[in-house]
Design an enzyme around this catalytic site. Sequence first.
Site, PDB file in Angstrom:
ATOM      1  N   GLY A  31       0.364  -1.117   0.139  1.00 59.21           N
ATOM      2  CA  GLY A  31       0.024  -0.003   0.077  1.00 59.21           C
ATOM      3  C   GLY A  31       0.700   1.143  -0.311  1.00 59.21           C
ATOM      4  O   GLY A  31       1.878   0.700  -0.818  1.00 59.21           O
ATOM      5  N   HIS A  37       4.736   2.284  -8.549  1.00 53.84           N
ATOM      6  CA  HIS A  37       3.608   1.006  -8.239  1.00 53.84           C
ATOM      7  C   HIS A  37       2.485   0.800  -9.607  1.00 53.84           C
ATOM      8  O   HIS A  37       2.223  -0.047  -9.886  1.00 53.84           O
ATOM      9  CB  HIS A  37       2.584   1.349  -6.777  1.00 53.84           C
ATOM     10  CG  HIS A  37       3.081   0.770  -5.590  1.00 53.84           C
ATOM     11  ND1 HIS A  37       3.029   1.861  -4.469  1.00 53.84           N
ATOM     12  CD2 HIS A  37       3.645  -0.465  -4.638  1.00 53.84           C
ATOM     13  CE1 HIS A  37       3.833   1.481  -3.702  1.00 53.84           C
ATOM     14  NE2 HIS A  37       4.184  -0.046  -3.565  1.00 53.84           N
ATOM     15  N   LYS A 149      13.295  -1.833  -8.478  1.00 56.95           N
ATOM     16  CA  LYS A 149      13.949  -0.655  -7.632  1.00 56.95           C
ATOM     17  C   LYS A 149      14.513  -2.111  -6.470  1.00 56.95           C
ATOM     18  O   LYS A 149      15.577  -1.469  -5.222  1.00 56.95           O
ATOM     19  CB  LYS A 149      13.219   0.338  -6.782  1.00 56.95           C
ATOM     20  CG  LYS A 149      12.782   0.724  -5.251  1.00 56.95           C
ATOM     21  CD  LYS A 149      13.383   1.682  -4.819  1.00 56.95           C
ATOM     22  CE  LYS A 149      12.950   1.747  -3.999  1.00 56.95           C
ATOM     23  NZ  LYS A 149      12.609   0.838  -2.636  1.00 56.95           N
ATOM     24  N   SER A 185       9.676   6.013  -3.100  1.00 52.89           N
ATOM     25  CA  SER A 185       9.402   4.376  -2.439  1.00 52.89           C
ATOM     26  C   SER A 185       7.960   5.251  -1.572  1.00 52.89           C
ATOM     27  O   SER A 185       7.941   6.350  -1.244  1.00 52.89           O
ATOM     28  CB  SER A 185      10.392   4.781  -1.590  1.00 52.89           C
ATOM     29  OG  SER A 185      10.359   3.510  -0.155  1.00 52.89           O
TER      30      SER A 185
HETATM   31  P1  AMP Z   1       5.894  -1.639  -1.444  1.00 51.57           P
HETATM   32  O1  AMP Z   1       4.606  -1.963  -1.509  1.00 51.57           O
HETATM   33  O2  AMP Z   1       6.995  -0.957  -1.536  1.00 51.57           O
HETATM   34  O3  AMP Z   1       6.442  -3.656  -1.187  1.00 51.57           O
HETATM   35  O4  AMP Z   1       6.399  -2.729  -3.263  1.00 51.57           O
HETATM   36  C1  AMP Z   1       5.533  -3.554  -4.266  1.00 51.57           C
HETATM   37  C2  AMP Z   1       5.941  -3.132  -5.052  1.00 51.57           C
HETATM   38  O5  AMP Z   1       6.100  -2.281  -6.209  1.00 51.57           O
HETATM   39  C3  AMP Z   1       7.300  -4.176  -4.823  1.00 51.57           C
HETATM   40  O6  AMP Z   1       7.700  -5.099  -6.075  1.00 51.57           O
HETATM   41  C4  AMP Z   1       8.635  -3.176  -5.395  1.00 51.57           C
HETATM   42  O7  AMP Z   1      10.030  -3.228  -5.745  1.00 51.57           O
HETATM   43  C5  AMP Z   1       7.448  -2.271  -6.496  1.00 51.57           C
HETATM   44  N1  AMP Z   1       7.919  -1.145  -6.230  1.00 51.57           N
HETATM   45  C6  AMP Z   1       8.062  -0.079  -5.413  1.00 51.57           C
HETATM   46  N2  AMP Z   1       8.643   1.397  -5.545  1.00 51.57           N
HETATM   47  C7  AMP Z   1       8.696   1.292  -6.613  1.00 51.57           C
HETATM   48  C8  AMP Z   1       9.556   2.175  -7.493  1.00 51.57           C
HETATM   49  N3  AMP Z   1      10.016   3.338  -7.128  1.00 51.57           N
HETATM   50  N4  AMP Z   1       9.774   1.826  -8.742  1.00 51.57           N
HETATM   51  C9  AMP Z   1       9.239   0.364  -9.756  1.00 51.57           C
HETATM   52  N5  AMP Z   1       8.861  -0.276  -8.740  1.00 51.57           N
HETATM   53  C10 AMP Z   1       8.769  -0.209  -7.177  1.00 51.57           C
END
Ligand code: AMP
Length: 283
Positions: A31, A37, A149, A185
């Site tokens: 989330g 995302h 990332k 992020s």
């Molecule tokens: P998270 O919500 O941080 O667990 O991320 C969920 C997914 O989104 C994971 O596969 C991350 O690698 C991807 N993600 C997060 N930040 C980025 C970004 N800046 N660029 C591409 N994918 C991302």
Amino acid sequence: MRVIKSVLQMQKISLKHLKDGDEIGLVPTMGALHKGHASLLSKSEKDDDVTIVSIFVNPIQFGPNEDYLKYPRSVKQDLEICRKNHVDYVFMPSVEDMFSQGHKTFAEVKVMQDILCGPFRPVHFRGVVTLVSKLFNISYADRAYFGMKDFQQLKIVERMAKDLNFRTKIVPCPTVRERSGLALSSRNTYLSDDEKNVSLNISKALKEVQQDFKTKNLNFIKKNILNKLKKIPNSKIDYAEVVSFNDLSIADKNTKKVVFAVAVWIGKTRLIDNIVMTRRGEK
Ligand code: AMP
């Protein structure tokens, strides 16, 4: 778009789509969705008949002193982003439903979980891999989308899917950055304006050493990244490492495709970033 909160219901819906011959895409997230995302959602929207996004702040991937409780949560905004990206199902289970009382089973990817972030976040990858394998079993996904990332996570999940014979193909997606270069992020929301300004130096350092890869040895490159990172005010470096793209082992002069990966604290916020480099003539 439907919001599904029950594990059993999500599994039944996915199974029905599988039986109907639909190709299912899964985007696992915690989330606090942003454009990074959204890039994964839009890729699934293009490639799959059905897109499932999971939004679940996974307690078992956080260590006792980490930010599980204060991790940003913004459900209303997340649902809006999902709607805009034509998501079919948002899967938002409760912790109790995902990890019923007495949960005892964990999956681990040996060796690959022991470097880079591994020593600094000892339970992290075990938690990620366990959750992702559960999500694969709940979603019957044909494809699951992961961002570069979180490069170590991507490679570990690829290995896990192969080793455990999941039907799900892992699709790597490029890192989305702000115009300044800062990798998007969810944790960037922790940064003050000043901290955000100095954080730009992380991606800048990685970019600057790119040139070195053609002419300099890896020790020199590593030292050069470290020197640049050390100059960032209010920062603490967890690691700056050059690893093999294929299996995350420490790179040497024969490694054709490498990843410069760093983890740096800016104040109380831990940021990770990386850049992939290929020696000339290699893909
Ligand atoms: P998270 O919500 O941080 O667990 O991320 C969920 C997914 O989104 C994971 O596969 C991350 O690698 C991807 N993600 C997060 N930040 C980025 C970004 N800046 N660029 C591409 N994918 C991302």
